[in-house]
Motif scaffolding. Structure first.
Motif, PDB file in Angstrom:
ATOM      1  N   UNK A 103       0.847  -1.183   0.000  1.00  0.00           N
ATOM      2  CA  UNK A 103       0.000   0.000   0.000  1.00  0.00           C
ATOM      3  C   UNK A 103       0.890   1.243   0.000  1.00  0.00           C
ATOM      4  N   UNK A 104       0.531   2.194  -0.827  1.00  0.00           N
ATOM      5  CA  UNK A 104       1.306   3.423  -0.941  1.00  0.00           C
ATOM      6  C   UNK A 104       0.493   4.608  -0.435  1.00  0.00           C
ATOM      7  N   UNK A 105       1.215   5.555   0.093  1.00  0.00           N
ATOM      8  CA  UNK A 105       0.581   6.773   0.586  1.00  0.00           C
ATOM      9  C   UNK A 105       0.978   7.947  -0.305  1.00  0.00           C
ATOM     10  N   UNK A 106       0.055   8.881  -0.443  1.00  0.00           N
ATOM     11  CA  UNK A 106       0.317  10.026  -1.326  1.00  0.00           C
ATOM     12  C   UNK A 106      -0.441  11.244  -0.821  1.00  0.00           C
ATOM     13  N   UNK A 107       0.155  12.399  -1.054  1.00  0.00           N
ATOM     14  CA  UNK A 107      -0.519  13.674  -0.811  1.00  0.00           C
ATOM     15  C   UNK A 107      -1.075  14.170  -2.140  1.00  0.00           C
ATOM     16  N   UNK A 108      -2.340  14.521  -2.124  1.00  0.00           N
ATOM     17  CA  UNK A 108      -3.058  14.905  -3.340  1.00  0.00           C
ATOM     18  C   UNK A 108      -3.670  16.284  -3.143  1.00  0.00           C
ATOM     19  N   UNK A 109      -3.536  17.120  -4.149  1.00  0.00           N
ATOM     20  CA  UNK A 109      -4.164  18.449  -4.131  1.00  0.00           C
ATOM     21  C   UNK A 109      -5.156  18.538  -5.283  1.00  0.00           C
ATOM     22  N   UNK A 110      -6.395  18.892  -4.948  1.00  0.00           N
ATOM     23  CA  UNK A 110      -7.475  18.969  -5.925  1.00  0.00           C
ATOM     24  C   UNK A 110      -8.129  20.343  -5.842  1.00  0.00           C
ATOM     25  N   UNK A 111      -8.418  20.929  -6.985  1.00  0.00           N
ATOM     26  CA  UNK A 111      -9.158  22.201  -7.009  1.00  0.00           C
ATOM     27  C   UNK A 111     -10.575  21.944  -7.516  1.00  0.00           C
ATOM     28  N   UNK A 112     -11.499  22.727  -6.981  1.00  0.00           N
ATOM     29  CA  UNK A 112     -12.915  22.580  -7.286  1.00  0.00           C
ATOM     30  C   UNK A 112     -13.467  23.912  -7.786  1.00  0.00           C
ATOM     31  N   UNK A 113     -14.384  23.898  -8.737  1.00  0.00           N
ATOM     32  CA  UNK A 113     -15.000  25.154  -9.178  1.00  0.00           C
ATOM     33  C   UNK A 113     -15.883  25.744  -8.070  1.00  0.00           C
ATOM     34  N   UNK A 114     -15.677  27.023  -7.777  1.00  0.00           N
ATOM     35  CA  UNK A 114     -16.530  27.729  -6.822  1.00  0.00           C
ATOM     36  C   UNK A 114     -17.998  27.629  -7.229  1.00  0.00           C
TER      37      UNK A 114
END
Length: 422
Positions: free
Chosen positions: A81-92
């Motif tokens: 199992x791998x761990x990751x940091x994820x950044x996601x942007x969402x439309x206002x």
């Protein structure tokens, strides 16, 4: 970050490709699902789909999953199992000024995804213009200082004990004693709201009569945070009673009232809203599940609270000192470029004169509420000496002196060190 998008960061754990999981997360929380559907045109996706901005995978896998997962078991998918940091942007535009919907967008079904064995919402960042469409603190740091008359230094506070069981008059007697001890702030315990033996309709007038008497005699207006946690209409009634009795603060158990109720209360009253986070450990104690305080406090600040609990350094709860420090800094970081929307971090749990040095060293300022129960009420020379020991400790650390040196001419601090230092 663009003005028309907001961002959330996550920590995930998965036996699959983290980059693919990030795309699943983005689709699940915007216009998509596990497969492309009828009506999901390219134009719609471009306008409404969340976007994966970054994926940073930990190069070292783990051999054991953090959480059970029946979906992976059914598909016979195993580790590593791998761990990751994820950044996601969402439309206002997907959310608008809708705090419950914002929370559902950055959290929601993500915590149940079959592809992950761990998922934690870590941060939530909004463009200033978007943040400004939500509620602001009615008082915040400046208002709290103005209402208490504490222009510099930490606010010194305590909690009414016993937690429950006191009558309105018995509660008022304790408040009178604490006012006389020299406190700036007094709060109800989180489990004492509107009990049959001390209903708020009786407790608020009884307590405020003593607070006004103390104010008229000394000029000191002590802030009392009455716990009005209840359904929404009842909270509004209780807030109105506090205001009629010349009170300045209401306490709310945030997690059990919910965003909508706290927003409604904020828009109904300009009382200081003392946000108590009891139950937050259920969201945060597992390192691969739930919501980190950075994202948690951001959402509650959009509801308009004025104070946020952060626990205390070297305290009695499970959080690390690093988490407490980070939480306090989060509260004191502006989310708006046009308004001072900082909220006062409230330190509690096992605090006494001896925890002042590390608190000041790590926080770097005195814009905080420093609450002590046993450190005041169990002081060998009585509550007034307990309060003085706290003030002396903060005087020492701000002046750059050690507590031991400062205590050499201040018996209250000396006796606190002797009593609690072991």
């Amino acid at each position: 970050m663009r003005d028309d998008r907001f961002e959330a960061t996550y920590l995930i754990e998965t036996p699959l490709d983290p980059a693919k999981i990030a795309e699943i997360m983005a689709g699940e929380q915007s216009c998509g699902t596990f497969t492309r559907v009828h009506g999901e045109t390219d134009e719609l996706r471009q306008r409404a789909r969340a976007t994966v901005e970054a994926v940073e995978t930990d190069p070292t896998p783990v051999d054991v999953p953090s959480l059970p997962n029946a979906w992976l078991d059914r598909k016979q998918v195993t580790g590593p199992w791998r761990r990751a940091h994820i950044r996601i942007s969402f439309p206002v535009a997907n959310v608008g000024t809708n705090l419950p919907s914002l929370a559902a967008t950055v959290g929601g079904n993500l915590f149940d995804l079959g592809e992950v064995t761990g998922l934690r919402l870590e941060t939530l960042t909004l463009p200033s213009a978007y943040r400004d469409t939500f509620d602001m603190p009615a008082q915040g740091l400046a208002g709290t200082r103005a209402l208490t008359g504490v222009t510099q230094g930490p606010l010194i506070g305590s909690i009414i004990k016993p937690n429950v069981g006191l009558s309105p008059e018995q509660t008022a007697d304790i408040v009178e004693e604490l006012c006389g001890a020299g406190l700036d702030f007094i709060k109800d315990d989180e489990i004492c709201a509107d009990p049959l033996h001390a209903p708020l309709a009786q407790r608020i007038p009884a307590v405020m009569e003593r607070v006004r008497r103390h104010r008229d005699r000394t000029g000191k207006a002590v802030m009392v945070a009455f716990n009005i946690t209840d359904e929404t209409d009842a909270m509004r009634r209780h807030a109105d009673l506090i205001a009629r009795e010349e009170g300045t603060c209401a306490m709310v158990s945030l997690n059990w009232c919910g965003f909508s109720a706290v927003q409604t209360l904020r828009r109904h009253t300009d009382l200081v809203l003392h946000g108590h986070r009891n139950g937050y450990g259920a969201f945060s104690r597992h390192p691969l599940l739930g919501i980190s305080f950075g994202a948690y406090q951001a959402m509650w600040r959009l509801a308009g609270v004025d104070h946020m609990h952060v626990h205390g350094l070297q305290g009695k709860f499970a959080q690390t000192d690093e988490e407490v420090v980070s939480s306090a800094h989060d509260c004191l970081t502006r989310m708006s470029e046009t308004a001072d929307d900082r909220v006062m971090p409230a330190f509690s749990s096992g605090q006494w004169a001896g925890t002042a040095p590390v608190t000041f060293k790590e926080i770097g300022n005195t814009d905080l509420l420093f609450m002590s129960g046993g450190g005041i009420m169990a002081h060998p020379d009585g509550p007034a000496a307990g309060v003085r020991s706290l003030r002396q400790a903060w005087e020492a650390v701000v002046a750059g002196e050690t507590l031991a040196d400062y205590a050499s001419t201040r018996p209250e601090l000396a006796h606190a060190l002797q009593r609690f230092g072991a």
